[in-house]
Design an enzyme around this catalytic site. Structure first.
Site, PDB file in Angstrom:
ATOM      1  N   ASP A  84       0.878  -1.160   0.000  1.00 33.36           N
ATOM      2  CA  ASP A  84       0.000   0.000   0.000  1.00 33.36           C
ATOM      3  C   ASP A  84       0.916   1.210   0.000  1.00 33.36           C
ATOM      4  O   ASP A  84       1.921   1.256   0.724  1.00 33.36           O
ATOM      5  CB  ASP A  84      -0.938   0.008   1.200  1.00 33.36           C
ATOM      6  N   PHE A 176       2.723   5.334 -13.798  1.00 35.94           N
ATOM      7  CA  PHE A 176       1.285   5.429 -13.517  1.00 35.94           C
ATOM      8  C   PHE A 176       1.072   6.363 -12.331  1.00 35.94           C
ATOM      9  O   PHE A 176       2.019   6.866 -11.734  1.00 35.94           O
ATOM     10  CB  PHE A 176       0.699   4.030 -13.234  1.00 35.94           C
ATOM     11  N   GLY A 177      -0.184   6.585 -12.008  1.00 40.86           N
ATOM     12  CA  GLY A 177      -0.533   7.380 -10.821  1.00 40.86           C
ATOM     13  C   GLY A 177       0.080   8.775 -10.851  1.00 40.86           C
ATOM     14  O   GLY A 177      -0.030   9.503 -11.848  1.00 40.86           O
ATOM     15  N   HIS A 204      10.299   4.009  -4.075  1.00 44.77           N
ATOM     16  CA  HIS A 204       9.759   3.621  -2.770  1.00 44.77           C
ATOM     17  C   HIS A 204       9.364   2.144  -2.766  1.00 44.77           C
ATOM     18  O   HIS A 204       9.688   1.396  -1.868  1.00 44.77           O
ATOM     19  CB  HIS A 204       8.532   4.502  -2.471  1.00 44.77           C
TER      20      HIS A 204
HETATM   21  P1  IMP Z   1      -2.342   2.065  -3.543  1.00 45.17           P
HETATM   22  O1  IMP Z   1      -3.434   2.249  -2.521  1.00 45.17           O
HETATM   23  O2  IMP Z   1      -1.122   1.418  -3.004  1.00 45.17           O
HETATM   24  O3  IMP Z   1      -2.837   1.447  -4.810  1.00 45.17           O
HETATM   25  O4  IMP Z   1      -1.838   3.508  -3.970  1.00 45.17           O
HETATM   26  C1  IMP Z   1      -2.628   4.646  -3.842  1.00 45.17           C
HETATM   27  C2  IMP Z   1      -2.444   5.561  -5.006  1.00 45.17           C
HETATM   28  O5  IMP Z   1      -1.117   6.067  -4.981  1.00 45.17           O
HETATM   29  C3  IMP Z   1      -2.620   4.936  -6.376  1.00 45.17           C
HETATM   30  O6  IMP Z   1      -3.923   5.016  -6.821  1.00 45.17           O
HETATM   31  C4  IMP Z   1      -1.734   5.772  -7.242  1.00 45.17           C
HETATM   32  O7  IMP Z   1      -2.417   6.914  -7.674  1.00 45.17           O
HETATM   33  C5  IMP Z   1      -0.654   6.212  -6.293  1.00 45.17           C
HETATM   34  N1  IMP Z   1       0.561   5.420  -6.446  1.00 45.17           N
HETATM   35  C6  IMP Z   1       0.887   4.248  -5.843  1.00 45.17           C
HETATM   36  N2  IMP Z   1       2.113   3.863  -6.236  1.00 45.17           N
HETATM   37  C7  IMP Z   1       2.550   4.808  -7.095  1.00 45.17           C
HETATM   38  C8  IMP Z   1       3.752   4.960  -7.852  1.00 45.17           C
HETATM   39  O8  IMP Z   1       4.679   4.161  -7.816  1.00 45.17           O
HETATM   40  N3  IMP Z   1       3.815   6.051  -8.633  1.00 45.17           N
HETATM   41  C9  IMP Z   1       2.820   6.975  -8.719  1.00 45.17           C
HETATM   42  N4  IMP Z   1       1.683   6.875  -8.056  1.00 45.17           N
HETATM   43  C10 IMP Z   1       1.554   5.798  -7.235  1.00 45.17           C
END
Ligand code: IMP
Length: 224
Positions: A84, A176-177, A204
């Site tokens: 997460d 992404f993200g 990270h």
């Molecule tokens: P999650 O709950 O771990 O899926 O992450 C929460 C949100 O953080 C995701 O919907 C992404 O928008 C963002 N996120 C997670 N990991 C990354 C990354 O490595 N790069 C950019 N955004 C990330």
């Protein structure tokens, strides 16, 4: 751990996010050549896990627990791995943090896309000078491996983080993200300007996965 063969160990990445699988799988496959690493899609497991906890640790554990319980009968020697991740922005007092996936306000029942969240972040920060930010990943591990006389159960978490800045506009089209707006200080580039290999060298998530690999090698008594 007597008699344990690597090809009897099944590791399952507890996520439906293909981008995360692309980043995590090759790193876990480094543990030992004959350990099998699967995504939920590989195993045709269709399971939605709602992130209802208020910490990254709590949400990561929800995912390993749910997938472990779902697959426990299928694999005698099973390890589930889930991450997460949250983006903490200094000028926003640590937001969006654990709510990074749901940052942009949306109508009831609709989830924001990556793009919605990025646009909302840039808009919210238009007049904010302090753009320091940290990406933090917590990885939960849950497993059942053979012990000397009976199966050995373990549960643990590890974490990784990377420091950066939120840019004023999107730069790069990979990843992404929040990747297009996260400037990595140590690389002088956004994550979206890096290939998967480059991102995996310093992200990270990869730092957390590398710690997870060390922890699994220790638990399985495997040499690097
Ligand atoms: P999650 O709950 O771990 O899926 O992450 C929460 C949100 O953080 C995701 O919907 C992404 O928008 C963002 N996120 C997670 N990991 C990354 C990354 O490595 N790069 C950019 N955004 C990330």
């Amino acid at each position: 751990m007597k008699g344990l063969k690597n090809d009897e160990i099944t590791i399952v990445i507890a996520t439906n996010n293909r981008d995360k699988v692309t980043e995590i799988k090759p790193l876990l496959e480094n543990i030992a050549p004959d350990i099998s690493v699967h995504s939920l899609a590989d195993l045709q497991v269709d399971i939605e896990i709602e992130e209802t906890e208020e910490t990254l640790e709590g949400n990561a554990k929800l995912k390993t627990d749910a997938v472990f319980n779902h697959l426990s009968d299928r694999f005698p020697c099973l390890i589930t791995v889930a991450d997460d991740t949250g983006l903490a922005v200094s000028g926003l007092n640590g937001a969006p943090g654990v709510y990074s996936a749901r940052f942009a306000p949306m109508p009831e029942g609709k989830s924001p896309t990556y793009d919605d969240n990025v646009r909302h972040l840039l808009r919210t920060m238009e007049n904010i000078a302090d753009r320091k930010a940290t990406f933090r990943t917590v990885i939960a591990l849950k497993g059942r491996i053979p012990g000397d006389s009976s199966p050995y159960m373990f549960e643990t978490t590890v974490e990784g983080f990377v420091e950066g800045e939120i840019t004023r506009e999107k730069t790069g089209n990979k990843g992404f993200g929040y990747d297009p707006v996260f400037w990595v200080n140590s690389a002088q580039a956004t994550f979206a300007q890096m290939s998967t290999d480059e991102k995996n060298r310093l992200s990270h998530r990869s730092l957390a996965v590398k710690k997870a690999v060390e922890e699994l090698r220790r638990l399985l008594i495997l040499k690097p």
